[in-house]
Design a protein around this motif. Structure first.
Motif, mmCIF file in Angstrom:
data_model
loop_
_atom_site.group_PDB
_atom_site.id
_atom_site.type_symbol
_atom_site.label_atom_id
_atom_site.label_comp_id
_atom_site.label_asym_id
_atom_site.label_seq_id
_atom_site.Cartn_x
_atom_site.Cartn_y
_atom_site.Cartn_z
ATOM 1 N N ARG A 86 24.587 -19.075 40.020
ATOM 2 C CA ARG A 86 24.693 -19.115 41.478
ATOM 3 C C ARG A 86 23.626 -18.256 42.131
ATOM 4 N N SER A 87 23.467 -17.020 41.663
ATOM 5 C CA SER A 87 22.473 -16.118 42.255
ATOM 6 C C SER A 87 21.065 -16.662 42.096
ATOM 7 N N LEU A 88 20.772 -17.236 40.948
ATOM 8 C CA LEU A 88 19.446 -17.789 40.710
ATOM 9 C C LEU A 88 19.166 -18.978 41.619
ATOM 10 N N ILE A 89 20.157 -19.850 41.802
ATOM 11 C CA ILE A 89 19.984 -21.006 42.684
ATOM 12 C C ILE A 89 19.786 -20.569 44.127
ATOM 13 N N LEU A 90 20.556 -19.601 44.569
ATOM 14 C CA LEU A 90 20.409 -19.105 45.948
ATOM 15 C C LEU A 90 19.039 -18.467 46.147
ATOM 16 N N THR A 91 18.559 -17.754 45.151
ATOM 17 C CA THR A 91 17.223 -17.172 45.237
ATOM 18 C C THR A 91 16.166 -18.267 45.311
ATOM 19 N N ALA A 92 16.339 -19.322 44.539
ATOM 20 C CA ALA A 92 15.398 -20.434 44.585
ATOM 21 C C ALA A 92 15.331 -21.035 45.986
ATOM 22 N N PHE A 93 16.481 -21.219 46.616
ATOM 23 C CA PHE A 93 16.497 -21.751 47.983
ATOM 24 C C PHE A 93 15.792 -20.800 48.951
ATOM 25 N N GLU A 94 16.034 -19.511 48.788
ATOM 26 C CA GLU A 94 15.371 -18.525 49.654
ATOM 27 C C GLU A 94 13.854 -18.606 49.546
ATOM 28 N N GLN A 95 13.376 -18.996 48.366
ATOM 29 C CA GLN A 95 11.937 -19.144 48.146
ATOM 30 C C GLN A 95 11.416 -20.508 48.590
ATOM 31 N N GLY A 96 12.320 -21.373 49.056
ATOM 32 C CA GLY A 96 11.912 -22.693 49.529
ATOM 33 C C GLY A 96 11.861 -23.758 48.459
ATOM 34 N N ALA A 97 12.312 -23.426 47.239
ATOM 35 C CA ALA A 97 12.310 -24.407 46.156
ATOM 36 C C ALA A 97 13.547 -25.293 46.237
ATOM 37 N N SER A 98 13.399 -26.544 45.798
ATOM 38 C CA SER A 98 14.549 -27.425 45.649
ATOM 39 C C SER A 98 15.164 -27.201 44.278
ATOM 40 N N VAL A 99 16.415 -27.638 44.104
ATOM 41 C CA VAL A 99 17.144 -27.367 42.861
ATOM 42 C C VAL A 99 17.746 -28.646 42.306
ATOM 43 N N VAL A 100 17.587 -28.825 40.999
ATOM 44 C CA VAL A 100 18.280 -29.866 40.247
ATOM 45 C C VAL A 100 19.201 -29.141 39.268
ATOM 46 N N SER A 101 20.497 -29.461 39.315
ATOM 47 C CA SER A 101 21.465 -28.738 38.489
ATOM 48 C C SER A 101 22.361 -29.698 37.727
ATOM 49 N N ALA A 102 22.830 -29.231 36.556
ATOM 50 C CA ALA A 102 23.837 -29.964 35.784
ATOM 51 C C ALA A 102 25.129 -29.168 35.716
ATOM 52 N N ASN A 103 25.301 -28.217 36.637
ATOM 53 C CA ASN A 103 26.358 -27.211 36.529
ATOM 54 C C ASN A 103 27.622 -27.634 37.280
ATOM 55 N N LYS A 104 28.482 -28.409 36.609
ATOM 56 C CA LYS A 104 29.693 -28.896 37.284
ATOM 57 C C LYS A 104 30.645 -27.781 37.671
ATOM 58 N N ALA A 105 30.770 -26.734 36.839
ATOM 59 C CA ALA A 105 31.705 -25.655 37.149
ATOM 60 C C ALA A 105 31.315 -24.956 38.443
ATOM 61 N N LEU A 106 30.035 -24.665 38.613
ATOM 62 C CA LEU A 106 29.574 -23.990 39.821
ATOM 63 C C LEU A 106 29.684 -24.888 41.040
ATOM 64 N N LEU A 107 29.289 -26.138 40.904
ATOM 65 C CA LEU A 107 29.348 -27.058 42.039
ATOM 66 C C LEU A 107 30.786 -27.312 42.480
ATOM 67 N N ALA A 108 31.716 -27.383 41.523
ATOM 68 C CA ALA A 108 33.118 -27.601 41.866
ATOM 69 C C ALA A 108 33.740 -26.375 42.507
ATOM 70 N N ALA A 109 33.239 -25.187 42.158
ATOM 71 C CA ALA A 109 33.803 -23.950 42.698
ATOM 72 C C ALA A 109 33.181 -23.562 44.025
ATOM 73 N N ASP A 110 31.870 -23.792 44.183
ATOM 74 C CA ASP A 110 31.172 -23.250 45.345
ATOM 75 C C ASP A 110 30.108 -24.201 45.878
ATOM 76 N N GLY A 111 30.334 -25.490 45.749
ATOM 77 C CA GLY A 111 29.347 -26.467 46.168
ATOM 78 C C GLY A 111 28.993 -26.396 47.635
ATOM 79 N N SER A 112 29.985 -26.130 48.497
ATOM 80 C CA SER A 112 29.705 -26.105 49.935
ATOM 81 C C SER A 112 28.725 -24.999 50.300
ATOM 82 N N ALA A 113 28.864 -23.828 49.679
ATOM 83 C CA ALA A 113 27.943 -22.723 49.952
ATOM 84 C C ALA A 113 26.540 -23.051 49.463
ATOM 85 N N LEU A 114 26.437 -23.710 48.323
ATOM 86 C CA LEU A 114 25.124 -24.091 47.801
ATOM 87 C C LEU A 114 24.465 -25.126 48.696
#
Length: 427
Positions: A86-114
């Motif tokens: 989660r922290s790494l993905i949020l940092t990537a967004f802060e840097q303006g990068a787009s993200v491709v993820s396979a992380n179902k546990a994170l997306l199911a828990a906190d997808g709206s914030a991402l």
């Protein structure tokens, strides 16, 4: 045209395949994207492992530093888990990068914030690989059916559990024996809890329900029941009904359209149902919508190469968006439907009871069902040395009514125990 640079977080089974395909298919990817794409760094936990095809200078154990680089266009996250992903993905967004993820546990828990972080950064968040491996499912729901109304999503979304149940059905093996074979073949992890207890399928069900019904659904909203209690006797009972047991993920919209439910549990389905013929570690999902009708998606739901295929598909889409200066679909939660608990779900049930083998017991049991508004469809009784096995299959009833019925049955002197309860779907 400038080269688009990609950071890869994780280099396990899936990450290794992603890196391999990016390297061996570089020319094709460049042609499809419209610009060259380059693997600029690979973050791993241990740098001293051999990684054929990946130059040593690209490997780092400092994932946080990698995603902070201002030349990274896309971050691919295949490390799994909640943190540090989660922290790494949020940092990537802060840097303006787009993200491709396979992380179902994170997306199911906190997808709206991402999704919110991606929108704020003007970046993409794609995750086709998070559900059902190589099977195109997220994009059809999010884009192809965007103009339709989806009412139900039903399917097998965990290959490990499907392999176990298929083995129990085809060979007569018990749960432990089938799990042992799944582990030996590499279908089950050393710790299979996430699969066999339904956590993996529940996370996927939450993602599917959220997209299908335009409503925020988390893993905590999904009713979850694993298959560790499924016995050879349950499999035999299913066979007697010309049915098979599958671990199903079921996401439904209520008849009035105001509520949704999401659930994961073993269920008996008729052998004539298409899902009954999904064998081994394969996945299959039905989507039922008003205009398109019933659609079925089928294929390998896990594995390095199949999952990497979905990741690379997202990479192509995200890179195209980067070049166009645009973003793809974000979160759609405008409907804000109520996510209902399991109590109100209506289905049929298969209830197996151990009872005293004497006159009047069947009538006593039938009375309890009637008193709680649960109508009986069929009854099968078999005596054995003073006791009997009584199998009751009900008509459709609410989960709350069935639970109350079972509680009352357990209080009867002539009921030795409730051996199993299983839902009956697909009829």
């Amino acid at each position: 045209m400038r080269t688009l640079k990609v950071a890869l977080l994780g280099c396990g089974v899936v990450g290794t395949e992603v890196a391999r395909i990016m390297t061996t298919h570089a020319a094709d990817l460049a042609a499809r994207i419209g610009a060259p794409v380059e693997l600029a760094g690979v973050a791993v936990r241990r740098a001293n492992r051999p990684r054929p095809g990946i130059p040593d200078e690209l490997v780092t154990t400092d994932a946080a530093e990698l995603v902070k680089r201002d030349d990274i266009d896309v971050v691919i996250e295949v490390i799994g888990g909640i943190e540090p992903a989660r922290s790494l993905i949020l940092t990537a967004f802060e840097q303006g990068a787009s993200v491709v993820s396979a992380n179902k546990a994170l997306l199911a828990a906190d997808g709206s914030a991402l999704h919110a972080a991606a929108a704020a950064a003007g970046a993409d968040l794609y995750y086709e690989a998070a559900v059902a491996g190589a099977i195109p499912l997220i994009r059809p729901l999010r884009e192809s059916l965007a103009g339709d109304k989806v009412n139900r999503v039903l399917g097998i979304v965990n290959g490990t559990t499907n392999f176990i149940l298929d083995k129990m059905d085809s060979t007569g093996a018990g749960y432990s024996e089938a799990l042992e074979e799944a582990t030996a073949l590499g279908y089950a992890e050393a710790d299979p809890t996430a699969d066999v207890e339904g956590f993996d399928a529940a996370a996927k069900a939450a993602i599917l329900a959220g997209i299908a019904f335009h409503t925020r659904v988390t893993a905590a909203d999904v009713f979850r029941e694993g298959l560790t209690e499924v016995t050879a006797a349950d499999i035999a009972s299913a066979k007697a009904m010309n049915s098979v047991v599958k671990l199903l993920a079921i996401c439904e919209r209520s008849a009035d359209g105001s509520r949704v439910t999401a659930r994961v549990h073993p269920a008996m389905i008729p052998r004539t149902h298409p899902l009954a013929n999904v064998r081994g570690a394969y996945n299959a999902v039905f989507v039922e919508s008003e205009a398109a009708g019933q659609l079925m998606f089928y294929g390998p739901g896990a594995g390095g190469a199949p999952t990497a295929s979905a990741v690379l598909g997202d990479l192509v889409a995200v890179c195209r968006n980067k070049l166009a200066g645009s973003t793809g679909p974000g979160e759609s939660a405008y409907a804000q439907l109520t996510v209902s608990p399991m109590d109100g779900v209506v289905t049929r049930y298969h209830v197996s009871l151990d009872v005293a083998d004497k006159a009047g017991v069947l009538a006593q049991v039938a009375t309890v069902f009637a008193e709680h508004g649960v109508s009986i469809d069929t009854v099968r009784q078999q005596g054995r040395e003073g006791d009997a096995s009584l199998v009751v299959v009900t008509h459709r009833a609410t989960d709350a009514a069935l639970s109350a019925t079972v509680s009352a049955l357990r209080s009867l002197d002539n009921v030795r125990g409730v051996a199993s309860i299983m839902r009956v779907e697909g009829e």
